[in-house]
Scaffold this motif. Structure first.
Motif, PDB file in Angstrom:
ATOM      1  N   ALA A   1      35.449  35.154  36.863  1.00 60.58           N
ATOM      2  CA  ALA A   1      36.886  34.862  36.929  1.00 60.58           C
ATOM      3  C   ALA A   1      37.179  33.526  37.608  1.00 60.58           C
ATOM      4  O   ALA A   1      38.323  33.074  37.607  1.00 60.58           O
ATOM      5  CB  ALA A   1      37.613  35.990  37.665  1.00 60.58           C
TER       6      ALA A   1
ATOM      7  N   LEU B   1      45.281  45.556  32.937  1.00 60.23           N
ATOM      8  CA  LEU B   1      44.926  45.718  34.348  1.00 60.23           C
ATOM      9  C   LEU B   1      45.907  46.650  35.050  1.00 60.23           C
ATOM     10  O   LEU B   1      45.717  46.981  36.218  1.00 60.23           O
ATOM     11  CB  LEU B   1      44.906  44.368  35.072  1.00 60.23           C
TER      12      LEU B   1
ATOM     13  N   VAL C   1      41.361  47.361  38.979  1.00 58.17           N
ATOM     14  CA  VAL C   1      40.231  46.430  38.992  1.00 58.17           C
ATOM     15  C   VAL C   1      38.969  47.144  39.471  1.00 58.17           C
ATOM     16  O   VAL C   1      37.889  46.978  38.889  1.00 58.17           O
ATOM     17  CB  VAL C   1      40.544  45.191  39.868  1.00 58.17           C
TER      18      VAL C   1
ATOM     19  N   LEU D   1      32.028  39.601  39.107  1.00 59.79           N
ATOM     20  CA  LEU D   1      33.407  39.476  38.641  1.00 59.79           C
ATOM     21  C   LEU D   1      34.029  38.188  39.166  1.00 59.79           C
ATOM     22  O   LEU D   1      34.702  37.464  38.425  1.00 59.79           O
ATOM     23  CB  LEU D   1      34.227  40.679  39.095  1.00 59.79           C
ATOM     24  N   ALA D   2      33.794  37.901  40.435  1.00 55.26           N
ATOM     25  CA  ALA D   2      34.349  36.686  41.033  1.00 55.26           C
ATOM     26  C   ALA D   2      33.841  35.445  40.313  1.00 55.26           C
ATOM     27  O   ALA D   2      34.608  34.516  40.015  1.00 55.26           O
ATOM     28  CB  ALA D   2      33.989  36.627  42.518  1.00 55.26           C
TER      29      ALA D   2
ATOM     30  N   TRP E   1      45.449  41.033  29.903  1.00 57.25           N
ATOM     31  CA  TRP E   1      45.887  41.106  31.307  1.00 57.25           C
ATOM     32  C   TRP E   1      46.796  42.293  31.560  1.00 57.25           C
ATOM     33  O   TRP E   1      46.794  42.853  32.651  1.00 57.25           O
ATOM     34  CB  TRP E   1      46.543  39.797  31.736  1.00 57.25           C
TER      35      TRP E   1
ATOM     36  N   ARG F   1      35.578  47.697  37.258  1.00 54.10           N
ATOM     37  CA  ARG F   1      34.255  47.274  37.735  1.00 54.10           C
ATOM     38  C   ARG F   1      33.272  48.434  37.683  1.00 54.10           C
ATOM     39  O   ARG F   1      32.106  48.273  37.321  1.00 54.10           O
ATOM     40  CB  ARG F   1      34.355  46.726  39.163  1.00 54.10           C
TER      41      ARG F   1
ATOM     42  N   ALA G   1      37.485  38.272  32.306  1.00 54.60           N
ATOM     43  CA  ALA G   1      36.138  38.610  32.779  1.00 54.60           C
ATOM     44  C   ALA G   1      35.730  40.010  32.323  1.00 54.60           C
ATOM     45  O   ALA G   1      34.553  40.267  32.063  1.00 54.60           O
ATOM     46  CB  ALA G   1      36.070  38.501  34.300  1.00 54.60           C
TER      47      ALA G   1
ATOM     48  N   ILE H   1      38.551  38.744  45.378  1.00 55.59           N
ATOM     49  CA  ILE H   1      38.469  39.990  44.600  1.00 55.59           C
ATOM     50  C   ILE H   1      38.612  41.187  45.531  1.00 55.59           C
ATOM     51  O   ILE H   1      39.315  42.160  45.221  1.00 55.59           O
ATOM     52  CB  ILE H   1      37.144  40.070  43.814  1.00 55.59           C
TER      53      ILE H   1
ATOM     54  N   SER I   1      42.522  35.524  34.338  1.00 54.18           N
ATOM     55  CA  SER I   1      41.092  35.218  34.480  1.00 54.18           C
ATOM     56  C   SER I   1      40.283  36.475  34.749  1.00 54.18           C
ATOM     57  O   SER I   1      39.187  36.654  34.198  1.00 54.18           O
ATOM     58  CB  SER I   1      40.882  34.214  35.613  1.00 54.18           C
ATOM     59  N   ILE I   2      40.808  37.356  35.589  1.00 54.93           N
ATOM     60  CA  ILE I   2      40.114  38.606  35.888  1.00 54.93           C
ATOM     61  C   ILE I   2      40.060  39.488  34.646  1.00 54.93           C
ATOM     62  O   ILE I   2      39.021  40.082  34.327  1.00 54.93           O
ATOM     63  CB  ILE I   2      40.802  39.334  37.057  1.00 54.93           C
TER      64      ILE I   2
ATOM     65  N   GLU J   1      41.421  44.094  45.278  1.00 57.23           N
ATOM     66  CA  GLU J   1      41.079  45.507  45.148  1.00 57.23           C
ATOM     67  C   GLU J   1      41.675  46.348  46.277  1.00 57.23           C
ATOM     68  O   GLU J   1      41.968  47.523  46.086  1.00 57.23           O
ATOM     69  CB  GLU J   1      39.565  45.681  45.098  1.00 57.23           C
TER      70      GLU J   1
END
Length: 199
Positions: free
Chosen positions: A31, A67, A13, A27-28, A64, A17, A59, A38, A55-56, A42
């Motif tokens: 998401a 990630l 993550v 990001l928050a 998913w 970013r 974003a 967040i 959701s992240i 991290e």
């Protein structure tokens, strides 16, 4: 203490970013979670639900599964012992099968402890076709309010934009193979360019 799985996701993550120039607060907001959450992710100090992970990922405009860094292997062979593992939703373990770059399909194997499951009456993700094949135990699948029990060898398919939930109603662990095509990526978000460090 951070687990290796959560620490690896937290690093990914942070990397995403950095590559996108997205702040933690931005990001928050995208998401739908707090900036503090967040930060916990991290730092590997949170065990986010699958819904939060999706959701992240949305974003960032990635699936998913992206990630999680793929385990280095020779060619495209992925040994069972090397499957990237994603822990979420209590005693439910998701194993990534599809290795990034994912392409047109995502495949994972999920293990469910007795009495455990994922989703609820309102859970949806993307607009894809999803197939579930039970390979161990028994799973109760609810799709748009209709409940079905699947035994070993049984399968079900449905659209991911229809509310759905999975529950292990048996007394033994259950396991299923999930196939989603195309991967659940929102059409309105741009995908990131391939990560050169992932080669």
């Amino acid at each position: 203490m951070p687990t290796p799985d959560n620490a690896a996701m937290g690093q990914r993550v942070r990397d995403l970013r950095g590559r996108t120039g997205m702040s933690m607060r931005e990001l928050a907001t995208r998401a739908g979670v707090s900036a503090g959450y967040i930060s916990q992710i991290e730092n590997g100090n949170a065990n986010p639900s699958l819904a939060a992970i999706r959701s992240i990922a949305e974003a960032f405009g990635v699936t998913w599964l992206e990630l999680f860094q793929p385990t280095p292997t020779t060619g495209r062979v992925l040994r069972k012992k090397d499957r990237p593992r994603i822990l979420s939703d209590g005693a439910v373990v998701h194993h990534e099968i599809t290795q990034p770059p994912i392409g047109n399909v995502e495949v994972l194997v999920t293990e469910y402890a007795p009495g455990q499951g994922t989703g609820d009456d309102s859970y949806t993700h993307g607009d894809s076709q999803e197939i579930c094949l039970v390979i161990r135990g028994r799973l109760q699948i609810t799709v748009d309010g209709e409940v079905t029990t699947l035994e070993v060898g049984d399968s079900i398919e449905f659209r991911t934009d229809v509310p759905h939930a999975v529950l292990n109603t048996g007394t033994e662990p259950a396991e299923a193979v999930w196939v989603v095509s195309p991967p659940s990526v929102p059409l309105h978000k741009g995908r990131l360019s391939p990560d050169p460090s992932a080669n």
